[in-house]
Design an enzyme around this catalytic site. Structure first.
Site, short mmCIF file in Angstrom:
data_model
loop_
_atom_site.label_atom_id
_atom_site.label_comp_id
_atom_site.label_asym_id
_atom_site.label_seq_id
_atom_site.Cartn_x
_atom_site.Cartn_y
_atom_site.Cartn_z
N GLY A 168 16.93 -6.20 12.58
CA GLY A 168 16.32 -6.60 13.79
C GLY A 168 16.42 -7.92 14.24
O GLY A 168 15.63 -8.23 15.09
N THR A 169 17.29 -8.82 13.57
CA THR A 169 17.36 -9.99 13.88
C THR A 169 18.07 -10.08 15.17
O THR A 169 18.04 -11.37 15.81
CB THR A 169 17.86 -10.89 12.93
OG1 THR A 169 19.29 -10.37 12.37
CG2 THR A 169 17.04 -11.22 11.74
N GLY A 170 18.75 -9.33 15.77
CA GLY A 170 19.32 -9.39 16.91
C GLY A 170 21.09 -9.77 17.08
O GLY A 170 21.65 -10.04 17.75
N ASP A 181 -2.27 -5.29 -4.98
CA ASP A 181 -2.35 -6.79 -5.26
C ASP A 181 -1.58 -7.05 -6.52
O ASP A 181 -0.91 -8.08 -6.80
CB ASP A 181 -3.85 -7.01 -5.63
CG ASP A 181 -4.58 -7.14 -4.23
OD1 ASP A 181 -3.96 -7.07 -3.40
OD2 ASP A 181 -5.77 -6.76 -4.34
N GLY A 205 22.89 -10.99 8.66
CA GLY A 205 21.42 -11.08 8.84
C GLY A 205 20.66 -9.85 8.65
O GLY A 205 21.21 -8.95 8.45
N HIS A 235 -14.46 -6.80 -3.39
CA HIS A 235 -12.80 -7.02 -3.81
C HIS A 235 -12.43 -8.07 -2.86
O HIS A 235 -11.75 -8.84 -3.07
CB HIS A 235 -12.41 -5.67 -3.69
CG HIS A 235 -10.89 -5.67 -4.12
ND1 HIS A 235 -10.24 -5.41 -5.39
CD2 HIS A 235 -9.91 -6.17 -3.27
CE1 HIS A 235 -8.98 -5.62 -5.10
NE2 HIS A 235 -8.80 -6.01 -3.93
N GLU A 236 -12.79 -7.63 -1.44
CA GLU A 236 -11.94 -8.45 -0.36
C GLU A 236 -12.51 -9.78 -0.43
O GLU A 236 -12.07 -11.03 -0.11
CB GLU A 236 -12.25 -7.80 0.92
CG GLU A 236 -11.68 -6.54 1.07
CD GLU A 236 -10.02 -6.39 0.88
OE1 GLU A 236 -9.58 -7.68 1.01
OE2 GLU A 236 -9.79 -5.57 0.36
#
Length: 633
Positions: free
Chosen positions: A224-226, A519, A221, A442-443
């Protein structure tokens, strides 16, 4: 079994070793510096003089006594003896010089003199080239053994001290402190491991029918998925000894040490069986073998020993091997075959319900306010793994403390989520009026394209406050539901939304700025995947031109086609981006007054919500005909 501690060592185990080292060091010091030490404790002083001073003293009847050796002449003076001074003078004897005359003169003057026999160099040779290297080797070996004992304890393997001893950290029974109650969002992975736990508890139930326990299970995996947490939970649920070690701990500069540590690890696990061996980051030693540069290096020897140990032990004894990696594609095929790692358990990114359950686990000990809605937060954190959610909750708790509150509220959690995405606000950054207008348009360009297009993700927030990630502003979209498939129409709308910022700059100001760099990068990556992996190009057709490597890491794709085909794919990507860019510009030109109003409102407030945006969009005076707003490109 609970009272047994194999790591416990006698308290006085190292005292004999310290005594031996001290004795050896004392012998060396006395050998090399014995003369100097003796001089410190004697009342006589010595002085080296030139050879002509010795001849002058001998001819002047000043010498009291003398010792004439083959290499050196030592003597005392009469005036020193008369004055109760004990001074010894010595000089180097010149080779091939006859001292018969000098001896006759001293004899005539009544000088007491004697000869000194030449030293035998045999002992010096033996000490320099045999005894001294052996002493150094013994000291080095003992020091290495002491260091290894402090690091891992136990007997020595690997030749030098304790360096071949396994570095596995052993947890006895419930000492891991982790159970399946502490793991959330990985129900499928837990179900795959429950059978292993049941076998360790009730082996006769399986052996009675002839079933065998899988020798190993590979946890695969993203970081950080455990994966490590799941392995510890298995040991906590099974109540058996748990040996935890990283793949890099097997690799050392000494050849054969890794293989020795593998042998020692399996021997220790067999002594306390049933037990679980967990090897984290197994790709450090389990990489595919090749014959390009020979096959006898340390890593391959360690891998070969690991394969032999897995084949050699009896699974009915209850020794289970768990391993974790986020790079399964580089592992050796012999390691993955049936009979070694029989099961591959995918520990994937949690879905919506999994993220909600994970947030419940991480907020178990956090004081939450009444307005906290963890489901809404789980909905906003699509793609996050368990470690991300744990960090998010901790950041929210820290923010609550900074704000002087006694509990974490919903605003703390949302602000922490935005901090993970865009960083903290840069309050010291001052933009010019022109720059603020460009950023605002822009935003709003991003947000307006998303709001006016069907099948796009709803906008939840727009801000023009600079953040530490380098963004001068951002538009946040929050999906309404978990989606696993995207149509070509939806992907085209994503491209138009990404290019809406540059389209707004060009439409309003007629300029192009560097603010659209990220972007354009994201849009190019999406368009390239549409052409080379998703088969969404008419010219290229249903042909996969790229393959993904390191699926659980960065997921980068590399081209696997002819150069002419790659050039054709580039042309298709460019055409796709240009089409979506022109569509975005056209949409903003058709809604220019709406674009201006929302941008002016954003300049005044600096941050607006998605509801405030939709209040403008849904106004009757600005609503477009359905045929235009729902037009799909």
């Amino acid at each position: 079994m609970a009272n047994r501690n194999p790591n416990q060592k006698p308290q006085n185990d190292n005292k004999p070793k310290f005594s031996i080292i001290a004795l050896i060091l004392l012998v060396i010091v006395l050998t090399f510096f014995g003369n100097q030490i003796m001089r410190l404790f004697t009342s006589s002083r010595q002085e080296q003089v030139t050879y002509d001073r010795f001849l002058s003293a001998a001819s002047g009847d000043r010498i009291q006594s003398a010792e004439i050796g083959t290499d050196q002449i030592a003597y005392t003076l009469r005036e020193d003896v008369d004055n109760d001074r004990k001074m010894i003078y010595y000089t180097t004897r010149l080779p091939n010089v006859d001292l018969t005359g000098v001896v006759d003169t001293m004899q005539a003057n009544g000088v007491e003199f004697t000869g000194v026999q030449a030293e035998d160099d045999t002992f010096s040779f033996l000490f320099s080239w045999v005894i001294f290297p052996i002493l150094l080797f013994l000291i080095f070996s003992l020091i290495m053994r002491m260091v290894a004992n402090r690091a891992g304890g136990g007997g020595g393997l690997g030749g030098i001290g304790n360096i071949g001893k396994s570095k596995a950290k052993m947890y006895m029974e419930k000492e891991t402190g982790v159970t399946f109650r502490d793991v959330a969002g990985q129900d499928e992975a837990k179900e795959s491991l429950v059978e292993i736990i049941d076998f360790l508890h009730n082996p006769k139930k399986y052996t009675a029918i002839g079933a065998k326990l899988p020798k190993g299970a590979l946890l695969v995996g993203s970081p950080g998925t455990g994966k490590t947490l799941l392995a510890k939970a298995v040991a906590g649920e099974a109540h058996v000894p748990f040996f935890s070690i990283s793949g890099s701990d097997f690799v050392e500069m000494f050849v054969g040490v890794g293989a020795s540590r593998v042998r020692d690890l399996f021997q220790e696990a067999s002594k306390v069986a049933p037990a679980i061996i967990f090897i984290d980051e197994i790709d450090a030693i389990g990489r595919s073998r090749d014959s390009k540069f020979g096959g006898n290096d340390e890593r391959e020897q360690t891998l070969n020993q690991l394969l032999a140990e897995i084949d050699g032990f009896d699974s009915s004894k209850g020794v289970v091997i768990l391993a974790a990696t986020n790079r399964p594609e580089v592992l050796d095929k012999a390691l993955l075959r049936a009979g070694r790692f029989d099961r591959r358990i995918v520990v994937d990114r949690p879905n919506l319900e999994g993220r909600y359950q994970t947030l419940l686990v991480h907020t178990r000990n956090i004081r939450l306010a009444e307005d906290v809605d963890l489901r809404k937060l789980a909905q906003a954190t699509a793609g996050a793994v368990g470690a991300d959610l744990a960090n998010l909750v901790n950041e929210a708790a820290l923010r609550a403390v900074r704000m002087g509150r006694q509990a974490v509220n919903q605003q703390d959690l949302l602000v922490s989520f935005e901090t993970v995405i865009a960083g903290t606000e840069k309050k010291g950054t001052v933009l010019t009026d022109m720059e603020k207008r460009i950023v605002a348009y822009h935003e709003v360009g991003h947000a307006l394209v998303a709001a006016l297009r069907k099948h796009s993700q709803p906008v939840s927030k727009i801000t023009i406050v600079p953040h530490t990630s380098g963004a001068l502003g951002y538009t946040m979209q929050m999906p309404e539901e978990e989606k696993y498939l995207n149509s070509k129409e939806e992907l085209l709308i994503q491209l138009q939304t990404l290019l809406g910022g540059r389209a707004a700059e060009q439409t309003v100001f007629g300029i192009q700025t560097t603010g659209a760099a990220n972007d354009i990068q994201r849009a190019t990556e999406l368009a390239r995947r549409m052409v080379t992996q998703f088969g969404m190009s008419d010219k290229v057709g249903l042909m996969a031109l790229a393959a993904t490597q390191s699926e659980y890491l960065d997921g980068q794709a590399y081209m696997d086609c002819a150069q002419t085909t790659a050039a054709t794919a580039d042309d298709e990507v460019r055409a796709l981006l240009n089409t979506c860019y022109e569509d975005a510009k056209q949409l903003l030109r058709d809604n220019r007054s709406l674009l201006d109003e929302i941008a002016l409102y954003l300049l005044q407030k600096e941050t607006i919500t998605g509801d405030e945006l939709m209040a403008y969009v849904n106004a009757d005076s600005h609503r477009l005909p359905a045929s235009e707003t729902e037009e799909a490109q």
